[in-house]
Write a protein that holds these residues in place. Structure first.
Motif, PDB file in Angstrom:
ATOM      1  N   VAL A 174      18.549 176.241  50.623  1.00 57.26           N
ATOM      2  CA  VAL A 174      18.622 177.679  50.417  1.00 57.26           C
ATOM      3  C   VAL A 174      17.444 178.385  51.083  1.00 57.26           C
ATOM      4  O   VAL A 174      17.585 179.490  51.617  1.00 57.26           O
ATOM      5  CB  VAL A 174      18.700 178.017  48.910  1.00 57.26           C
ATOM      6  N   LEU A 175      16.270 177.747  51.117  1.00 53.06           N
ATOM      7  CA  LEU A 175      15.106 178.368  51.759  1.00 53.06           C
ATOM      8  C   LEU A 175      15.285 178.432  53.271  1.00 53.06           C
ATOM      9  O   LEU A 175      14.831 179.384  53.920  1.00 53.06           O
ATOM     10  CB  LEU A 175      13.837 177.576  51.404  1.00 53.06           C
ATOM     11  N   ALA A 176      15.962 177.424  53.836  1.00 52.46           N
ATOM     12  CA  ALA A 176      16.180 177.414  55.281  1.00 52.46           C
ATOM     13  C   ALA A 176      17.213 178.465  55.696  1.00 52.46           C
ATOM     14  O   ALA A 176      17.102 179.082  56.763  1.00 52.46           O
ATOM     15  CB  ALA A 176      16.624 176.027  55.729  1.00 52.46           C
ATOM     16  N   VAL A 214      18.600 190.211  47.610  1.00 49.84           N
ATOM     17  CA  VAL A 214      17.849 191.194  46.811  1.00 49.84           C
ATOM     18  C   VAL A 214      18.241 191.069  45.340  1.00 49.84           C
ATOM     19  O   VAL A 214      17.394 191.162  44.442  1.00 49.84           O
ATOM     20  CB  VAL A 214      18.113 192.620  47.322  1.00 49.84           C
ATOM     21  N   GLY A 215      19.524 190.837  45.081  1.00 47.98           N
ATOM     22  CA  GLY A 215      19.971 190.633  43.706  1.00 47.98           C
ATOM     23  C   GLY A 215      19.352 189.395  43.098  1.00 47.98           C
ATOM     24  O   GLY A 215      18.948 189.390  41.921  1.00 47.98           O
ATOM     25  N   VAL A 216      19.248 188.321  43.904  1.00 48.42           N
ATOM     26  CA  VAL A 216      18.605 187.090  43.425  1.00 48.42           C
ATOM     27  C   VAL A 216      17.146 187.343  43.083  1.00 48.42           C
ATOM     28  O   VAL A 216      16.647 186.916  42.030  1.00 48.42           O
ATOM     29  CB  VAL A 216      18.713 185.974  44.489  1.00 48.42           C
ATOM     30  N   ILE A 217      16.458 188.042  43.966  1.00 48.52           N
ATOM     31  CA  ILE A 217      15.032 188.322  43.738  1.00 48.52           C
ATOM     32  C   ILE A 217      14.844 189.144  42.469  1.00 48.52           C
ATOM     33  O   ILE A 217      14.010 188.814  41.608  1.00 48.52           O
ATOM     34  CB  ILE A 217      14.435 189.052  44.958  1.00 48.52           C
ATOM     35  N   GLY A 218      15.614 190.221  42.330  1.00 47.13           N
ATOM     36  CA  GLY A 218      15.450 191.090  41.169  1.00 47.13           C
ATOM     37  C   GLY A 218      15.799 190.401  39.867  1.00 47.13           C
ATOM     38  O   GLY A 218      15.041 190.473  38.881  1.00 47.13           O
ATOM     39  N   GLY A 262      16.944 177.954  41.837  1.00 45.60           N
ATOM     40  CA  GLY A 262      18.228 177.548  41.276  1.00 45.60           C
ATOM     41  C   GLY A 262      19.237 178.687  41.306  1.00 45.60           C
ATOM     42  O   GLY A 262      20.410 178.492  41.668  1.00 45.60           O
ATOM     43  N   LEU A 263      18.785 179.881  40.938  1.00 43.97           N
ATOM     44  CA  LEU A 263      19.668 181.040  40.976  1.00 43.97           C
ATOM     45  C   LEU A 263      20.074 181.362  42.409  1.00 43.97           C
ATOM     46  O   LEU A 263      21.233 181.701  42.693  1.00 43.97           O
ATOM     47  CB  LEU A 263      18.979 182.241  40.344  1.00 43.97           C
ATOM     48  N   GLY A 264      19.111 181.229  43.353  1.00 39.82           N
ATOM     49  CA  GLY A 264      19.420 181.486  44.748  1.00 39.82           C
ATOM     50  C   GLY A 264      20.453 180.513  45.292  1.00 39.82           C
ATOM     51  O   GLY A 264      21.368 180.904  46.035  1.00 39.82           O
ATOM     52  N   THR A 265      20.332 179.244  44.929  1.00 37.66           N
ATOM     53  CA  THR A 265      21.304 178.246  45.380  1.00 37.66           C
ATOM     54  C   THR A 265      22.687 178.532  44.811  1.00 37.66           C
ATOM     55  O   THR A 265      23.701 178.464  45.524  1.00 37.66           O
ATOM     56  CB  THR A 265      20.841 176.837  44.953  1.00 37.66           C
ATOM     57  N   TRP A 266      22.745 178.852  43.537  1.00 38.68           N
ATOM     58  CA  TRP A 266      24.034 179.125  42.880  1.00 38.68           C
ATOM     59  C   TRP A 266      24.716 180.356  43.456  1.00 38.68           C
ATOM     60  O   TRP A 266      25.934 180.390  43.657  1.00 38.68           O
ATOM     61  CB  TRP A 266      23.800 179.293  41.383  1.00 38.68           C
ATOM     62  N   TRP A 267      23.928 181.367  43.775  1.00 38.32           N
ATOM     63  CA  TRP A 267      24.493 182.650  44.197  1.00 38.32           C
ATOM     64  C   TRP A 267      24.783 182.696  45.697  1.00 38.32           C
ATOM     65  O   TRP A 267      25.798 183.257  46.138  1.00 38.32           O
ATOM     66  CB  TRP A 267      23.511 183.765  43.836  1.00 38.32           C
ATOM     67  N   LEU A 268      23.907 182.095  46.494  1.00 41.91           N
ATOM     68  CA  LEU A 268      23.960 182.324  47.934  1.00 41.91           C
ATOM     69  C   LEU A 268      24.584 181.191  48.748  1.00 41.91           C
ATOM     70  O   LEU A 268      24.934 181.392  49.923  1.00 41.91           O
ATOM     71  CB  LEU A 268      22.547 182.602  48.460  1.00 41.91           C
ATOM     72  N   LEU A 269      24.664 180.005  48.175  1.00 39.53           N
ATOM     73  CA  LEU A 269      25.223 178.888  48.945  1.00 39.53           C
ATOM     74  C   LEU A 269      26.627 178.531  48.468  1.00 39.53           C
ATOM     75  O   LEU A 269      26.993 178.772  47.327  1.00 39.53           O
ATOM     76  CB  LEU A 269      24.300 177.670  48.833  1.00 39.53           C
TER      77      LEU A 269
END
Length: 330
Positions: free
Chosen positions: A188-190, A269-273, A323-330
């Protein structure tokens, strides 16, 4: 004044003062007050210690209780039975540790049978006298007491190293765990580079609110027992406050994050917030609970809470964020 380790090893019995304000447990409040008024008390009144017929220490009575409770009530029924005391053969070092840990102004000294021999007070540490009603001056004294104790114990560099290295080791371990968490979420970071840009900010907010909550919890960790009612009230208030702080912080950071994704997807942005709001609540509750749990385990929360709270806050924040970023964005 404490200047070296030899002074700390002295028996506390060398510094005991007589107690002029003891109260018999079988008296009523009215009788106890009359007894106190009949004496020529020349010392500063700090605590009213309660003794039985054999002069054994059985409790302490707050001044407020003596003034406001019904005069006909027995001292035995209104006293606080759990009294922090020390034996006459214990060292000055232990006495000063108890002063600093529990923020007491005096400690009763008892013999092997629990008979009250006298008291030691904080002025055995301070050369100058001070007004016991000045809370700021009192707090400064307790903090200075803790510093002087450590300086006296660890005058040599190697001893100072042994004292401080365990906490640095805890921070190193926490950093390595966070590095491992980052490696586990490298996909997700890549793919969503903007997430990596906000990792320091997410961790900083989490650490800040956890330390704030920890500091507020430490304020009522003074007695021997955990005040569970206060803890529940504190936790109930803390999650609400931290949620408001988290939402406010999330809105501000998300607004700035929109500048980095202009023209692109707003999902990051949603993940960050959402991560900021969630991690700040988690970190606040963790920071409030750690001192309580350490105190319940009979460990000094003032010594161990800081490193532990920060490490846990970082792990919770990074795991939630990625974890939230992986679930939401990938």
């Amino acid at each position: 004044m404490i200047r070296d380790a030899a002074t700390l090893s002295q028996p506390v019995s060398r510094h005991v003062k007589p107690v002029e304000t003891t109260i018999q447990a079988d008296l009523t409040i009215a009788d106890a007050i009359r007894s106190l008024r009949s004496r020529k008390i020349g010392q500063t009144v700090v605590y009213f210690y309660v003794v039985d017929g054999d002069n054994r220490l059985v409790g302490v009575v707050p001044t407020r209780t003596l003034l406001l409770e019904e005069p006909t009530r027995a001292i035995r029924d209104v006293m606080i039975g759990a009294v922090i005391s020390i034996n006459a053969d214990m060292t000055l070092e232990l006495a000063l540790e108890l002063f600093a840990m529990h923020r007491l102004l005096a400690l009763p000294v008892v013999d092997a049978d629990g008979r009250l021999l006298g008291v030691v007070d904080v002025q055995l540490y301070a050369d100058e006298t001070f007004d016991l009603a000045e809370s700021r001056r009192r707090d400064d004294l307790f903090q200075l007491m803790g510093v002087s104790l450590e300086q006296a114990r660890h005058a040599k560099a190697i001893l100072g190293f042994r004292l401080r290295m365990p906490w640095l080791t805890a921070n190193i371990a926490g950093g390595l765990i966070c590095a491992a968490i980052g490696a586990a979420f490298d996909d997700v970071l890549a793919k969503v580079v903007v997430l990596s840009m906000f990792i320091p900010l997410v961790l900083t907010l989490s650490e800040s609110i956890s330390i704030q909550s920890m500091t507020m919890s430490l304020q009522f960790m003074h007695g021997r027992d955990v005040p569970w009612k206060q803890v529940r009230q504190r936790l109930n208030r803390e999650w609400k406050t931290s949620l408001l702080l988290g939402v406010a912080s999330a809105i501000m950071v998300s607004t700035v994050a929109l500048l980095w994704v202009r023209g692109g997807s707003v999902a990051p942005v949603g993940v960050i917030g959402l991560s900021i709001a969630a991690t700040m609540v988690f970190a606040a509750m963790e920071g409030a609970l750690v001192p309580v749990l350490l105190h319940a385990a009979r460990l000094d929360p003032r010594l161990a809470s800081g490193p532990l709270v920060l490490v846990l806050a970082d792990i919770l924040a990074l795991t939630t964020y990625l974890g939230l970023g992986t679930w939401w964005l990938l």
